[in-house]
Design a protein around this motif. Structure first.
Motif, PDB file in Angstrom:
ATOM      1  N   SER A 133      53.820  41.121  31.096  1.00  0.00           N
ATOM      2  CA  SER A 133      52.780  41.906  30.454  1.00  0.00           C
ATOM      3  C   SER A 133      51.552  41.942  31.347  1.00  0.00           C
ATOM      4  N   GLY A 134      50.852  43.052  31.345  1.00  0.00           N
ATOM      5  CA  GLY A 134      49.606  43.121  32.090  1.00  0.00           C
ATOM      6  C   GLY A 134      48.966  44.490  31.973  1.00  0.00           C
ATOM      7  N   PRO A 135      47.661  44.523  32.259  1.00  0.00           N
ATOM      8  CA  PRO A 135      46.932  45.780  32.172  1.00  0.00           C
ATOM      9  C   PRO A 135      47.191  46.662  33.392  1.00  0.00           C
ATOM     10  N   TRP A 136      46.894  47.961  33.227  1.00  0.00           N
ATOM     11  CA  TRP A 136      46.917  48.868  34.368  1.00  0.00           C
ATOM     12  C   TRP A 136      45.780  48.484  35.299  1.00  0.00           C
ATOM     13  N   GLY A 137      45.832  48.931  36.522  1.00  0.00           N
ATOM     14  CA  GLY A 137      44.805  48.617  37.514  1.00  0.00           C
ATOM     15  C   GLY A 137      43.451  49.221  37.144  1.00  0.00           C
ATOM     16  N   PRO A 138      42.413  48.739  37.811  1.00  0.00           N
ATOM     17  CA  PRO A 138      41.051  49.140  37.457  1.00  0.00           C
ATOM     18  C   PRO A 138      40.761  50.620  37.657  1.00  0.00           C
ATOM     19  N   ASP A 139      41.535  51.310  38.480  1.00  0.00           N
ATOM     20  CA  ASP A 139      41.297  52.733  38.716  1.00  0.00           C
ATOM     21  C   ASP A 139      42.135  53.637  37.807  1.00  0.00           C
ATOM     22  N   ASP A 140      42.922  53.037  36.929  1.00  0.00           N
ATOM     23  CA  ASP A 140      43.760  53.807  36.010  1.00  0.00           C
ATOM     24  C   ASP A 140      43.158  53.796  34.613  1.00  0.00           C
ATOM     25  N   ALA A 141      43.678  54.663  33.764  1.00  0.00           N
ATOM     26  CA  ALA A 141      43.240  54.690  32.364  1.00  0.00           C
ATOM     27  C   ALA A 141      43.492  53.326  31.727  1.00  0.00           C
ATOM     28  N   ARG A 142      42.643  52.943  30.791  1.00  0.00           N
ATOM     29  CA  ARG A 142      42.774  51.634  30.127  1.00  0.00           C
ATOM     30  C   ARG A 142      44.078  51.577  29.345  1.00  0.00           C
TER      31      ARG A 142
END
Length: 102
Positions: free
Chosen positions: A41-50
């Motif tokens: 599990s993890g978030p998208w990168g900082p330059d992608d949509a939340r």
């Protein structure tokens, strides 16, 4: 037989709401890891949509939907969209582990 599922979350723009419920969300996900359901599990990168990607091993799509329905990010309105897709990993170091019958 378990199947691999990819869950893609898109979050609302309300960062304060996300911050408010992050601890409960992470605690919930840790329990799913301990139960052997959540593989990664993890978030998208900082330059992608939340949002983020979560990979599950579950009996069926309904089991993943039940997990989604209990996620504090969902129950508290952080998630704008949740898309569940069955995923069949074919290549790479993790593919064998994700497709095994164990």
């Amino acid at each position: 037989m378990t199947t691999t599922f990819a869950l893609m979350y898109t979050y609302t723009d309300d960062v304060a709401l996300q911050d408010e419920h992050r601890s409960a969300h992470i605690d919930y996900l840790r329990r799913l890891v301990d139960d052997g359901l959540l593989v990664a599990s993890g978030p998208w990168g900082p330059d992608d949509a939340r949002g983020g990607l979560l990979v599950y091993r579950a009996e069926d799509r309904a089991a993943v939907q039940a997990i989604v329905d209990g996620d504090p990010f969902v129950t508290n309105g952080v998630v704008a969209e949740a898309r569940i897709r069955e995923w069949v990993p074919l290549l790479g170091p993790a593919a064998g582990a994700l497709t095994s019958q164990a």
